[in-house]
Every structure is written in C-alpha cells, then in structure tokens.
Scaffold this active site. Sequence first.
Site, PDB file in Angstrom:
ATOM      1  N   ARG A 162      56.216  88.753  18.374  1.00 24.90           N
ATOM      2  CA  ARG A 162      56.369  87.348  18.715  1.00 24.90           C
ATOM      3  C   ARG A 162      56.080  87.204  20.211  1.00 24.90           C
ATOM      4  NH1 ARG A 162      60.873  88.745  15.530  1.00 24.90           N
ATOM      5  NH2 ARG A 162      61.019  87.602  13.552  1.00 24.90           N
ATOM      6  N   HIS A 253      51.293  82.484  17.864  1.00 21.42           N
ATOM      7  CA  HIS A 253      51.996  82.937  16.662  1.00 21.42           C
ATOM      8  C   HIS A 253      51.027  83.268  15.533  1.00 21.42           C
ATOM      9  CE1 HIS A 253      55.825  83.706  14.820  1.00 21.42           C
ATOM     10  NE2 HIS A 253      55.500  83.005  13.746  1.00 21.42           N
ATOM     11  N   ARG A 256      50.257  86.904  15.189  1.00 23.65           N
ATOM     12  CA  ARG A 256      51.245  87.695  14.439  1.00 23.65           C
ATOM     13  C   ARG A 256      50.979  87.580  12.945  1.00 23.65           C
ATOM     14  NH1 ARG A 256      56.683  89.725  14.207  1.00 23.65           N
ATOM     15  NH2 ARG A 256      58.033  88.483  12.856  1.00 23.65           N
ATOM     16  N   HIS A 279      61.242  91.366   9.281  1.00 26.04           N
ATOM     17  CA  HIS A 279      61.725  90.366   8.327  1.00 26.04           C
ATOM     18  C   HIS A 279      62.862  90.940   7.489  1.00 26.04           C
ATOM     19  CE1 HIS A 279      57.632  88.081   8.336  1.00 26.04           C
ATOM     20  NE2 HIS A 279      58.433  87.688   9.299  1.00 26.04           N
ATOM     21  N   TYR A 288      54.137  85.162   4.797  1.00 22.92           N
ATOM     22  CA  TYR A 288      53.544  85.307   6.124  1.00 22.92           C
ATOM     23  C   TYR A 288      52.096  85.747   6.060  1.00 22.92           C
ATOM     24  CZ  TYR A 288      55.256  85.476  10.950  1.00 22.92           C
ATOM     25  OH  TYR A 288      55.544  85.188  12.250  1.00 22.92           O
TER      26      TYR A 288
END
Length: 307
Positions: A162, A253, A256, A279, A288
Amino acid sequence: MTALLSAQQRDALERWLAHLRALDGAAANTITAYGRDVTGFLAFLATHRGGAEGTAALASLPLQDIRAWMAHERARGLSARSLARALSAVKRFTAWIADREGSDATALLSTRGPKFRRKLPRPLSEDGARAMLDSVGDQSREDWIAARDTAVVTLLYGCGLRISEALGLTGAAHPLPDILRITGKGGKTRLVPVLPAARAAVADYVRLCPFDLTASEALFRGARGGPLNPRLIALAMERTRLQLGLPATATPHALRHSFATHLLSAGGDLRAIQELLGHASLSTTQAYTAVDAARLMEVYEKAHPRA
C-alpha cells in the site's frame, strides 16, 4: 457535533475507541472514521428525539428512529457504501454497549444496511504497469526526485505494498533486505519478498537523495526534506498516465491490484498471494484480482483436495 452528546455517551464512545485501538489493533484511519460515524448517529438521535440520552436508550431504540437516521444520511448525500460503513460502526458500538450493560439491542443490530454494488478493482495491464515504472521518473527535472518516484512505484508494483506502507519505511530499511517485514492494516505484520529491481530502485534513490536518511526517520522525503506526501506520488502517476494514455484508474493503489492480478495470471497460488497482500480473507484476495472465470477454475482445481 459532540456537544449534542450526553456526558455518558461521550465517555462510552471514548472508551470504545480506546478498546478498538488497544485490543483490536484497528488502524488510525478506521478509529477516526468510526468515531465520526457514531458521533453523527448519536447527534442525530439527540436532535430527533429531543435531547441527548444515556447509552441504555440504544437498546430500546425503535426501528423507525434507525430508519429516520438512515434516510437523513441519504438525503444529505451520503452514498450507500458510506452509509453501510456508518451503520456497521454504529452496530459495533451498540454491541459493545449491550455486552457491558447486559441489554438487548436486537432491533438495531438486526437492521439491514443499504445495498450497493462493490466497485471491482481495475489493475493495469502488464505493459501498462511496465510503462508506468519506466516513465514516472520523467515527470521531474530533479534526478533524485525522479529516482524517488520510480522507487516508490516499483515497491507498490513489485512488492504489492500500500502507498502508506511504502512511505512508512524508515532509513533503517536501506539497503532493502531479501524479505521485508511490513506492518499493515490493523497492525498486522507480513513478510514480503523484495525483487532485485525494487532493491536497485531504492538504492538509486538513496544514492541521489540530498538528505541524511537516518534510521529512525522516513526513507522517502519531500523536496524540503520532510516525509513524502502520498499525494505527490499520485500526481506523478496522474501526469504519467496522461502522457501514456493510460486509464484514469492508473493510481498508486491500482499498482497493488496489478501486483496481485499479474502474479495469479502467471500461475501464482491464491493463498500465497493472500499472505503477500496481508488479507485476512481469501475472498478479499479473489475480489482484488482481475482474472477470468477459466483461470479461477484452474486455480481451484489445482488447490482442491481430490479423493
């Protein structure tokens, strides 16, 4: 807004937030958002019901009052997603109160939040990600800032960090080890392998940086020597995407997301990617990544135990 709360409500809210911070390890941004959401809810009730009440009143709160608060929030422009988050905070606070006071808050705790469609992440293509890493440094005339921006985006894409995690590194992280220990959301730590390209990019930045990068201070610095503002990386990427013709979703972001998607597309294990991203739930990792159904079935069949 807090002026509308009773002393008992303010005290309970402070104790609950302290509990989340100390025992649940909630992130600072989460604590702030929860405090704001619950304060707004209690302030609305004080106005709606003609005055602030004690915490016991939450247990007997009628459903129509809860719905009135939700309607009020929607009327002032709060999105369904934000309202669902606010309701979640209110429920957690109420459940904490009920547990300590032995009350029954079934009506509030059973309230359903508004439905909303989750926005699916939009990672960059592999070519787009490579182009971003190759070109983001071109946005600055100063060599050390160009090297800095390249190092940061390389960490985002190469390690799946992040932006807050990358900018949270201190001078002690240089030279980058083979494995980085990252503290992410909720204070959870994870181990992340460091690619040679990321190590080299950071080393290049450190070599050119005009400031003394002490072990206890921020590794990435702004033009005046203070900790780097994440907005500056976002701006550099924005200029780069416009130059390259990349979509507006090409944000820090998104790198990522791209890290996870490209790993899975190349045959990476979904569980391993879950660990790398930090996670708690595998379903979060699956959402994701942007892969087609055939690829997900292939991963599933490889992972599923066979008789």
